[in-house]
Design a protein around this motif. Structure first.
Motif, PDB file in Angstrom:
ATOM      1  N   ASP A  48       0.739  -1.271  -0.001  1.00 13.48           N
ATOM      2  CA  ASP A  48      -0.013  -0.126  -0.103  1.00 13.48           C
ATOM      3  C   ASP A  48       0.841   1.240   0.037  1.00 13.48           C
ATOM      4  O   ASP A  48       0.657   2.362  -0.626  1.00 13.48           O
ATOM      5  N   ARG A  49       1.895   1.342   0.584  1.00 11.95           N
ATOM      6  CA  ARG A  49       2.884   2.267   0.619  1.00 11.95           C
ATOM      7  C   ARG A  49       3.347   2.499  -0.807  1.00 11.95           C
ATOM      8  O   ARG A  49       3.534   3.643  -1.142  1.00 11.95           O
ATOM      9  N   THR A  50       4.014   1.437  -1.282  1.00 14.16           N
ATOM     10  CA  THR A  50       4.424   1.575  -2.732  1.00 14.16           C
ATOM     11  C   THR A  50       3.401   2.266  -3.751  1.00 14.16           C
ATOM     12  O   THR A  50       3.380   3.108  -4.406  1.00 14.16           O
ATOM     13  N   ALA A  51       2.151   1.510  -3.455  1.00 18.88           N
ATOM     14  CA  ALA A  51       1.024   2.111  -4.360  1.00 18.88           C
ATOM     15  C   ALA A  51       0.707   3.568  -4.147  1.00 18.88           C
ATOM     16  O   ALA A  51       0.461   4.276  -5.325  1.00 18.88           O
ATOM     17  N   GLU A  52       0.713   3.928  -2.863  1.00 21.91           N
ATOM     18  CA  GLU A  52       0.641   5.417  -2.680  1.00 21.91           C
ATOM     19  C   GLU A  52       1.594   6.117  -3.164  1.00 21.91           C
ATOM     20  O   GLU A  52       1.467   7.389  -3.897  1.00 21.91           O
ATOM     21  N   SER A  53       2.778   5.846  -3.104  1.00 19.89           N
ATOM     22  CA  SER A  53       3.895   6.510  -3.674  1.00 19.89           C
ATOM     23  C   SER A  53       3.780   6.646  -5.387  1.00 19.89           C
ATOM     24  O   SER A  53       3.945   7.907  -5.915  1.00 19.89           O
ATOM     25  N   VAL A  54       3.606   5.542  -6.026  1.00 19.51           N
ATOM     26  CA  VAL A  54       3.432   5.519  -7.547  1.00 19.51           C
ATOM     27  C   VAL A  54       2.282   6.468  -7.855  1.00 19.51           C
ATOM     28  O   VAL A  54       2.284   7.056  -8.770  1.00 19.51           O
ATOM     29  N   SER A  55       1.154   6.391  -7.110  1.00 14.38           N
ATOM     30  CA  SER A  55      -0.030   7.202  -7.475  1.00 14.38           C
ATOM     31  C   SER A  55      -0.049   8.435  -7.558  1.00 14.38           C
ATOM     32  O   SER A  55      -0.458   9.390  -8.101  1.00 14.38           O
ATOM     33  N   ALA A  56       1.257   9.132  -6.756  1.00 13.03           N
ATOM     34  CA  ALA A  56       1.530  10.460  -6.747  1.00 13.03           C
ATOM     35  C   ALA A  56       1.981  10.907  -7.872  1.00 13.03           C
ATOM     36  O   ALA A  56       1.770  12.116  -8.206  1.00 13.03           O
ATOM     37  N   PHE A  57       2.288   9.950  -8.793  1.00 19.52           N
ATOM     38  CA  PHE A  57       2.859  10.619  -9.877  1.00 19.52           C
ATOM     39  C   PHE A  57       1.813  10.273 -11.009  1.00 19.52           C
ATOM     40  O   PHE A  57       1.689  10.768 -12.246  1.00 19.52           O
ATOM     41  N   ALA A  58       0.730   9.427 -10.831  1.00 19.34           N
ATOM     42  CA  ALA A  58      -0.416   9.149 -11.865  1.00 19.34           C
ATOM     43  C   ALA A  58      -1.270   8.432 -11.103  1.00 19.34           C
ATOM     44  O   ALA A  58      -1.296   7.374 -10.810  1.00 19.34           O
ATOM     45  N   PRO A  59      -2.692   8.832 -10.954  1.00 22.79           N
ATOM     46  CA  PRO A  59      -3.786   8.364 -10.068  1.00 22.79           C
ATOM     47  C   PRO A  59      -4.261   6.936 -11.080  1.00 22.79           C
ATOM     48  O   PRO A  59      -4.163   7.119 -12.206  1.00 22.79           O
ATOM     49  N   GLY A  60      -4.255   6.059 -10.446  1.00 15.95           N
ATOM     50  CA  GLY A  60      -4.391   4.686 -11.055  1.00 15.95           C
ATOM     51  C   GLY A  60      -3.267   3.708 -11.074  1.00 15.95           C
ATOM     52  O   GLY A  60      -3.541   2.446 -11.355  1.00 15.95           O
ATOM     53  N   ASP A  61      -1.924   4.349 -10.894  1.00 16.78           N
ATOM     54  CA  ASP A  61      -0.942   3.494 -10.992  1.00 16.78           C
ATOM     55  C   ASP A  61      -0.727   2.544  -9.807  1.00 16.78           C
ATOM     56  O   ASP A  61      -0.036   1.597  -9.797  1.00 16.78           O
ATOM     57  N   GLY A  62      -1.247   3.034  -8.644  1.00 15.33           N
ATOM     58  CA  GLY A  62      -1.380   2.198  -7.411  1.00 15.33           C
ATOM     59  C   GLY A  62      -2.030   1.027  -7.632  1.00 15.33           C
ATOM     60  O   GLY A  62      -1.499  -0.177  -7.200  1.00 15.33           O
ATOM     61  N   ASP A  63      -3.354   0.940  -8.317  1.00 19.75           N
ATOM     62  CA  ASP A  63      -4.109  -0.258  -8.564  1.00 19.75           C
ATOM     63  C   ASP A  63      -3.211  -1.146  -9.611  1.00 19.75           C
ATOM     64  O   ASP A  63      -3.144  -2.538  -9.606  1.00 19.75           O
TER      65      ASP A  63
END
Length: 535
Positions: free
Chosen positions: A113-128
């Motif tokens: 979840d922490r990794t997903a949150e970090s990559v989502s900061a660059f593009a919504p949806g990338d966390g999923d």
């Protein structure tokens, strides 16, 4: 055969070299009841897995390699149960941070979840999208690791992947693993953050973002990092070596250092033993296994005139990976990163976006030293507090440089200045913390470990043209050699570089098959295939 060894050495198997692959091979053979002698030219065992006080008293610096996601994840090393012989894996609070020139960063954490949150900061949806990749990894990880690390072709693992994925998805997975990492990142993610985690991990090899085959290294290292982190042995990398040696000795095997092997002895097309630099011979009743780079084995330890001419010609075209330089530091305190992610990560990448990484790779391919290097930095005390006195940090950085360049002491000093300037830009006050430093250019790395030829740390390019059936040369992708009962056990063999023990394990298993029931048939088959490939 010359003078007998002191004590009349006459063993089932001689292993040349005590790097992790050599020690894994020796342990597998000892488990089968073989008497095994490992001969090492250096004064201490371990190859590129060693720890010393090389910067300041009380600071334990890893001389070469340091973080081992492949080692902790490898079924070969896990199968040796080294924890029973003192090995303890430890972790930094976070796995890896990639720090961009503007101090933005993306974080790889063992908490998905922490990794997903970090990559989502660059593009919504990338966390999923990241969670979906990790779910796929967890579903097929065992078959993937077996397919990559076991002898080629990976029939059983391949069938397992087909069962898990189905034909259509298995084909798409195979395509992904052969793609450049830029293409993989762009197909899977919308933003730069997740793409950089992939591309930065590919830069651990000599592949840039646009070279075929980079996708497999990106996916493997990031998913291993997500699952098990980038762990380190408590007390230093050398503790992995020590555990392997202790395990071997508990089974009657021996490691003798300061005995450089100069020749593999042959008779009737079969390996019979080895000769060391003192002229002492050791007889090997059943096998010789060589944990050395392929060119060193074939072109230095064997009589070149006895080898197939096509094999020798191929070896003279063997392609090494990029050269490397490394700096170790003793620091009076933790690195004062501006990026909060970098303060917690055991491994830090300092570099540009994917386009910038491509430019660095192009510079190296063209023989140019990049003005601003891509840095791979390790914070060892952050990962393992035993590495240095309380309140301090043992740290290191390595960076790739073009092969074949000469590095004078003055040129190395200027390059270290540039490296420290780059770190300082992201951690103001860093240079004031340096209380000790050790610098190794490409020639220094090779002088301390003869297998790091020209500063190459992966025993040959990771390019797809020198992988699988092309590693180390077009052939069988197996540990067997044209010399009966001689096996290539080093990282020049399939599946290549990294501290995972697979080349050593594969070589040991090949030796056991050759010596076992049906071994003469097996040996005849290998000789026939070698004739077909090299004649």
């Amino acid at each position: 055969m010359g003078r007998p060894a002191p004590g009349g050495d006459d063993v089932d198997a001689v292993v040349v070299g005590s790097g992790p692959n050599g020690l894994v091979a020796a342990n597998v053979l000892a488990d089968a009841g073989w008497s095994v002698l490992v001969l090492e030219g250096a004064d201490t065992p371990g190859g590129a897995v060693r720890t010393e006080e090389m910067t300041a008293p009380g600071f334990r610096n890893d001389v070469f390699s340091a973080f081992y996601p492949m080692g902790a994840g490898s079924p070969v090393i896990r199968g040796l149960a080294l924890e029973e012989h003192g090995l303890r894996w430890v972790h930094a609070p976070e796995v890896l941070a990639h720090v961009l020139p503007d101090d933005r960063s993306v974080l790889l954490s063992r908490d998905v979840d922490r990794t997903a949150e970090s990559v989502s900061a660059f593009a919504p949806g990338d966390g999923d999208a990241w969670r979906a990749e990790f779910a796929l990894w967890r579903r097929i990880r065992d078959d993937v690791l077996d397919a990559l690390l076991r002898p080629f072709p990976p029939v059983r693992a391949g069938l397992g992947l087909l069962r898990s994925l189905g034909t259509a998805e298995a084909l798409r997975m195979t395509r992904m693993l052969t793609q450049p990492v830029r293409a993989v990142g762009e197909e899977k993610f919308a933003g730069e953050g997740a793409r950089l985690l992939y591309a930065g991990n590919t830069m651990h090899t000599d592949l840039g973002p646009d070279q075929s085959g980079g996708g497999v290294f990106a996916w493997l290292l990031t998913m291993l990092g997500q699952e098990i982190g980038f762990p380190v042995p408590r007390g230093g990398a050398g503790e992995l070596t020590n555990a392997l040696v202790r395990r071997l000795e508990s089974r009657g095997g021996r490691v003798e250092c300061g005995r450089r092997v100069t020749k593999v002895l042959q008779a009737g097309g079969r390996a019979m033993g080895v000769r060391d630099a003192s002229g002492t011979d050791v007889r090997a009743r059943r096998a010789v296994l060589a944990d050395v780079p392929a060119p060193n084995l074939y072109l230095e330890l064997l009589d070149v005139g006895s080898l197939p001419a096509r094999l020798v010609d191929d070896l003279r075209r063997f392609e090494w990976d990029d050269a490397t330089m490394k700096v170790d530091w003793a620091l009076s305190g933790p690195i004062p990163w501006t990026s909060p992610d970098a303060r917690l990560a055991g491994t830090v990448h300092i570099g540009p976006d994917v386009n910038g990484l491509a430019g660095i790779a192009n510079d190296l391919a063209c023989g140019r030293t990049p003005r601003t290097p891509f840095l791979l930095l390790g914070q060892m005390t952050t990962a393992d507090p035993s590495r240095s006195p309380a309140g301090t940090e043992a740290a290191w950085v390595y960076t790739h440089v073009p092969r074949g360049e000469r590095w004078s002491a003055d040129r190395l000093r200027r390059r270290v200045d540039r490296i420290e300037q780059v770190v300082e830009q992201h951690a103001p006050g860093f240079r004031d913390l340096v209380i000790g430093r050790a610098v190794q250019g490409p020639a220094d790395l090779e002088s301390r470990n003869a297998s790091l030829v020209g500063g190459a740390i992966n025993a040959g390019t990771a390019g797809i043209h020198q992988q699988l059936v092309f590693r180390p040369v077009p052939g069988l992708a197996r540990a067997d050699t044209p010399v009966d009962r001689l096996f290539l056990a080093g990282s020049s063999a399939h599946p290549g570089g990294g501290v995972h023990g697979a080349p050593g394990g594969n070589a040991a298993r090949a030796a056991l098959v050759r010596d076992g029931w049906g071994g003469e048939v097996y040996g005849g088959l290998i000789r026939g295939l070698n004739r077909a490939v090299y004649s």
